[in-house]
Scaffold this motif. Structure first.
Motif, PDB file in Angstrom:
ATOM      1  N   ARG A  30      34.993 -10.344  10.821  1.00 49.67           N
ATOM      2  CA  ARG A  30      34.571 -10.082   9.435  1.00 49.67           C
ATOM      3  C   ARG A  30      35.533  -9.091   8.785  1.00 49.67           C
ATOM      4  O   ARG A  30      35.815  -8.014   9.339  1.00 49.67           O
ATOM      5  N   ILE A  31      36.025  -9.454   7.623  1.00 49.95           N
ATOM      6  CA  ILE A  31      37.073  -8.673   6.961  1.00 49.95           C
ATOM      7  C   ILE A  31      36.751  -8.500   5.477  1.00 49.95           C
ATOM      8  O   ILE A  31      36.383  -9.451   4.791  1.00 49.95           O
ATOM      9  N   LEU A  32      36.935  -7.277   4.972  1.00 53.57           N
ATOM     10  CA  LEU A  32      36.866  -6.979   3.540  1.00 53.57           C
ATOM     11  C   LEU A  32      38.299  -6.777   3.036  1.00 53.57           C
ATOM     12  O   LEU A  32      39.024  -5.920   3.545  1.00 53.57           O
ATOM     13  N   TRP A  33      38.694  -7.593   2.056  1.00 59.27           N
ATOM     14  CA  TRP A  33      40.026  -7.497   1.453  1.00 59.27           C
ATOM     15  C   TRP A  33      39.884  -6.813   0.103  1.00 59.27           C
ATOM     16  O   TRP A  33      39.077  -7.223  -0.739  1.00 59.27           O
ATOM     17  N   THR A  34      40.665  -5.743  -0.139  1.00 61.91           N
ATOM     18  CA  THR A  34      40.541  -4.982  -1.382  1.00 61.91           C
ATOM     19  C   THR A  34      41.921  -4.757  -1.994  1.00 61.91           C
ATOM     20  O   THR A  34      42.930  -4.668  -1.288  1.00 61.91           O
ATOM     21  N   LYS A  35      41.916  -4.670  -3.326  1.00 63.61           N
ATOM     22  CA  LYS A  35      43.158  -4.332  -4.028  1.00 63.61           C
ATOM     23  C   LYS A  35      42.841  -3.374  -5.166  1.00 63.61           C
ATOM     24  O   LYS A  35      42.078  -3.687  -6.081  1.00 63.61           O
ATOM     25  N   PHE A  36      43.423  -2.172  -5.081  1.00 61.59           N
ATOM     26  CA  PHE A  36      43.282  -1.153  -6.124  1.00 61.59           C
ATOM     27  C   PHE A  36      44.629  -0.464  -6.301  1.00 61.59           C
ATOM     28  O   PHE A  36      45.340  -0.220  -5.319  1.00 61.59           O
ATOM     29  N   ASN A  37      44.978  -0.172  -7.531  1.00 59.16           N
ATOM     30  CA  ASN A  37      46.238   0.523  -7.831  1.00 59.16           C
ATOM     31  C   ASN A  37      47.440  -0.183  -7.189  1.00 59.16           C
ATOM     32  O   ASN A  37      48.348   0.455  -6.648  1.00 59.16           O
ATOM     33  N   LYS A  39      47.684  -1.728  -4.527  1.00 56.22           N
ATOM     34  CA  LYS A  39      47.758  -1.627  -3.069  1.00 56.22           C
ATOM     35  C   LYS A  39      46.623  -2.420  -2.430  1.00 56.22           C
ATOM     36  O   LYS A  39      45.460  -2.230  -2.771  1.00 56.22           O
ATOM     37  N   VAL A  40      46.999  -3.302  -1.515  1.00 62.60           N
ATOM     38  CA  VAL A  40      46.011  -4.060  -0.748  1.00 62.60           C
ATOM     39  C   VAL A  40      45.628  -3.265   0.495  1.00 62.60           C
ATOM     40  O   VAL A  40      46.497  -2.756   1.213  1.00 62.60           O
ATOM     41  N   LYS A  41      44.330  -3.143   0.719  1.00 57.16           N
ATOM     42  CA  LYS A  41      43.832  -2.553   1.955  1.00 57.16           C
ATOM     43  C   LYS A  41      42.786  -3.493   2.545  1.00 57.16           C
ATOM     44  O   LYS A  41      41.966  -4.061   1.817  1.00 57.16           O
ATOM     45  N   ILE A  42      42.852  -3.639   3.864  1.00 60.72           N
ATOM     46  CA  ILE A  42      42.000  -4.576   4.577  1.00 60.72           C
ATOM     47  C   ILE A  42      41.168  -3.802   5.588  1.00 60.72           C
ATOM     48  O   ILE A  42      41.707  -2.980   6.345  1.00 60.72           O
ATOM     49  N   TYR A  43      39.862  -4.070   5.601  1.00 56.86           N
ATOM     50  CA  TYR A  43      38.937  -3.320   6.447  1.00 56.86           C
ATOM     51  C   TYR A  43      38.086  -4.272   7.294  1.00 56.86           C
ATOM     52  O   TYR A  43      37.736  -5.372   6.853  1.00 56.86           O
ATOM     53  N   THR A  44      37.716  -3.805   8.486  1.00 56.36           N
ATOM     54  CA  THR A  44      36.682  -4.487   9.244  1.00 56.36           C
ATOM     55  C   THR A  44      35.323  -4.088   8.668  1.00 56.36           C
ATOM     56  O   THR A  44      35.228  -3.182   7.835  1.00 56.36           O
ATOM     57  N   ARG A  45      34.261  -4.753   9.114  1.00 55.58           N
ATOM     58  CA  ARG A  45      32.924  -4.451   8.605  1.00 55.58           C
ATOM     59  C   ARG A  45      32.478  -3.047   8.992  1.00 55.58           C
ATOM     60  O   ARG A  45      31.535  -2.502   8.412  1.00 55.58           O
ATOM     61  N   HIS A  46      33.170  -2.424   9.974  1.00 57.17           N
ATOM     62  CA  HIS A  46      32.815  -1.074  10.413  1.00 57.17           C
ATOM     63  C   HIS A  46      33.719  -0.005   9.779  1.00 57.17           C
ATOM     64  O   HIS A  46      33.796   1.117  10.271  1.00 57.17           O
ATOM     65  N   ASN A  47      34.403  -0.373   8.694  1.00 59.93           N
ATOM     66  CA  ASN A  47      35.227   0.562   7.932  1.00 59.93           C
ATOM     67  C   ASN A  47      36.453   1.042   8.708  1.00 59.93           C
ATOM     68  O   ASN A  47      36.871   2.189   8.579  1.00 59.93           O
ATOM     69  N   ASN A  48      37.022   0.160   9.516  1.00 58.10           N
ATOM     70  CA  ASN A  48      38.310   0.442  10.142  1.00 58.10           C
ATOM     71  C   ASN A  48      39.400  -0.270   9.332  1.00 58.10           C
ATOM     72  O   ASN A  48      39.337  -1.491   9.147  1.00 58.10           O
ATOM     73  N   GLU A  49      40.374   0.494   8.848  1.00 58.42           N
ATOM     74  CA  GLU A  49      41.435  -0.136   8.067  1.00 58.42           C
ATOM     75  C   GLU A  49      42.425  -0.824   8.996  1.00 58.42           C
ATOM     76  O   GLU A  49      42.949  -0.216   9.943  1.00 58.42           O
ATOM     77  N   VAL A  50      42.698  -2.094   8.743  1.00 61.56           N
ATOM     78  CA  VAL A  50      43.569  -2.898   9.612  1.00 61.56           C
ATOM     79  C   VAL A  50      44.650  -3.607   8.802  1.00 61.56           C
ATOM     80  O   VAL A  50      45.165  -4.649   9.206  1.00 61.56           O
ATOM     81  N   THR A  51      45.020  -3.025   7.663  1.00 63.95           N
ATOM     82  CA  THR A  51      45.995  -3.657   6.769  1.00 63.95           C
ATOM     83  C   THR A  51      47.295  -3.992   7.497  1.00 63.95           C
ATOM     84  O   THR A  51      47.862  -5.075   7.320  1.00 63.95           O
ATOM     85  N   ALA A  52      47.765  -3.080   8.327  1.00 64.87           N
ATOM     86  CA  ALA A  52      49.048  -3.272   8.998  1.00 64.87           C
ATOM     87  C   ALA A  52      49.039  -4.458   9.956  1.00 64.87           C
ATOM     88  O   ALA A  52      50.102  -5.014  10.276  1.00 64.87           O
ATOM     89  N   GLU A  71      36.074 -14.020   6.657  1.00 64.56           N
ATOM     90  CA  GLU A  71      36.278 -14.000   8.100  1.00 64.56           C
ATOM     91  C   GLU A  71      37.708 -14.417   8.405  1.00 64.56           C
ATOM     92  O   GLU A  71      38.208 -15.406   7.867  1.00 64.56           O
ATOM     93  N   ILE A  72      38.370 -13.655   9.271  1.00 60.99           N
ATOM     94  CA  ILE A  72      39.689 -14.042   9.748  1.00 60.99           C
ATOM     95  C   ILE A  72      39.526 -14.835  11.039  1.00 60.99           C
ATOM     96  O   ILE A  72      38.829 -14.405  11.956  1.00 60.99           O
ATOM     97  N   VAL A  73      40.157 -16.005  11.078  1.00 61.65           N
ATOM     98  CA  VAL A  73      40.125 -16.837  12.278  1.00 61.65           C
ATOM     99  C   VAL A  73      41.549 -17.261  12.620  1.00 61.65           C
ATOM    100  O   VAL A  73      42.448 -17.255  11.769  1.00 61.65           O
TER     101      VAL A  73
END
Length: 270
Positions: A30-37, A39-52, A71-73
């Motif tokens: 499960r992944i949350l994809w966000t873009k602000f300013n 900049k794209v930042k990608i998070y797991t459902r537990h608020n771990n940033e995994v953009t890299a 969801e990333i598969v």
């Protein structure tokens, strides 16, 4: 900006109801994809940033103030989600697996919060904004009702399950809601309990032919008491007490590539 995702409740059985939509339950992360300013930042459902870990998802042409849920598969050669490959890819971006970000909802778009729109309205918005020519992102397809027939197809193809969602439901941020129901395609097997972990609860399993079946951690407190009252230790090592085999039935998601049970849980004594 991380937003805590909406979570699903369990349903033991599929059902037909045209006030719900039916989707495939994707066997991924499960992944949350966000873009602000810009900049794209990608998070797991537990608020771990995994953009890299997912550089291929940082160039999606969407406006600032967008938050996607999905969801990333890693698809296998037949297009089915391969959970073990997905986890390998999650641990390292250097393994040669192609990911797919399968988007099923949108929480914010162009700086406007859309979580209070109906599910169908949010689905329409996704179809309008997600680029169709990007190799790493797609919109999850759905149908109205027909949960029983869809689940039958899932079982025939060995997929994880289905999700039934109320068509007019809002996106309940950070809540587990009965408006989203998951039905898991469990498989069942008779196995032996052959050992007990020493440092925490967990039981060693073997198939009836003696081959190792993995470790099970999910047994209710009542059944744990029964287990503790009946087992007899034959030998031990630093990690396990090895016991006289006790037969039981378990349910599990699928077999791993090593032929062991994935996420087994206790059903009954045999």
């Amino acid at each position: 900006m991380f937003i805590s995702p909406m979570l699903l409740q369990k349903s033991n059985h599929p059902f037909d109801d045209d006030s719900y939509i039916t989707e495939l339950k994707l066997d991924g992360i499960r992944i949350l994809w966000t873009k602000f300013n810009d900049k794209v930042k990608i998070y797991t459902r537990h608020n771990n940033e995994v953009t890299a870990l997912y550089p291929e998802l940082t160039d999606i042409d969407l406006p600032n103030g967008t938050v996607l849920d999905g969801e990333i598969v890693v698809p296998d050669e037949n297009g089915k989600p391969d959970f073990e490959a997905t986890m390998e890819r999650f641990r390292s971006k250097n393994v040669p697996y192609t990911i797919q970000y399968c988007v099923f909802d949108i929480i914010q778009h162009n700086g406007v919060k859309v979580h209070s729109l109906s599910l169908l309205d949010r689905k329409d918005l996704l179809n309008k904004i997600i680029p169709s020519n990007h190799p790493s992102i797609t919109v999850v397809q759905w149908i109205s009702g027909k949960g029983n027939a869809y689940f039958d197809l899932v079982k025939q193809n060995g997929l994880e399950g289905i999700v039934l969602k109320k068509s007019d439901s809002v996106y309940d941020i950070g809540k587990r809601s009965y408006n989203w129901l998951k039905v898991i395609n469990y498989m069942y097997e008779d196995v032996y309990i052959t050992g007990l972990l020493k440092d925490k609860f967990g039981v060693l399993l073997s198939f009836l032919d003696g081959k190792p079946a993995g470790l099970m951690e999910f047994i209710s407190p009542v059944e744990r008491k029964k287990l503790y009252s009946m087992y007899k230790v034959n030998s031990e090592n630093d990690k396990f007490f090895f016991i006289e085999p006790i037969k039981c039935r378990v349910k599990y998601r699928n077999l791993t590539k090593l032929g062991k049970l994935r996420i087994p849980s206790f059903v009954e004594w045999k």
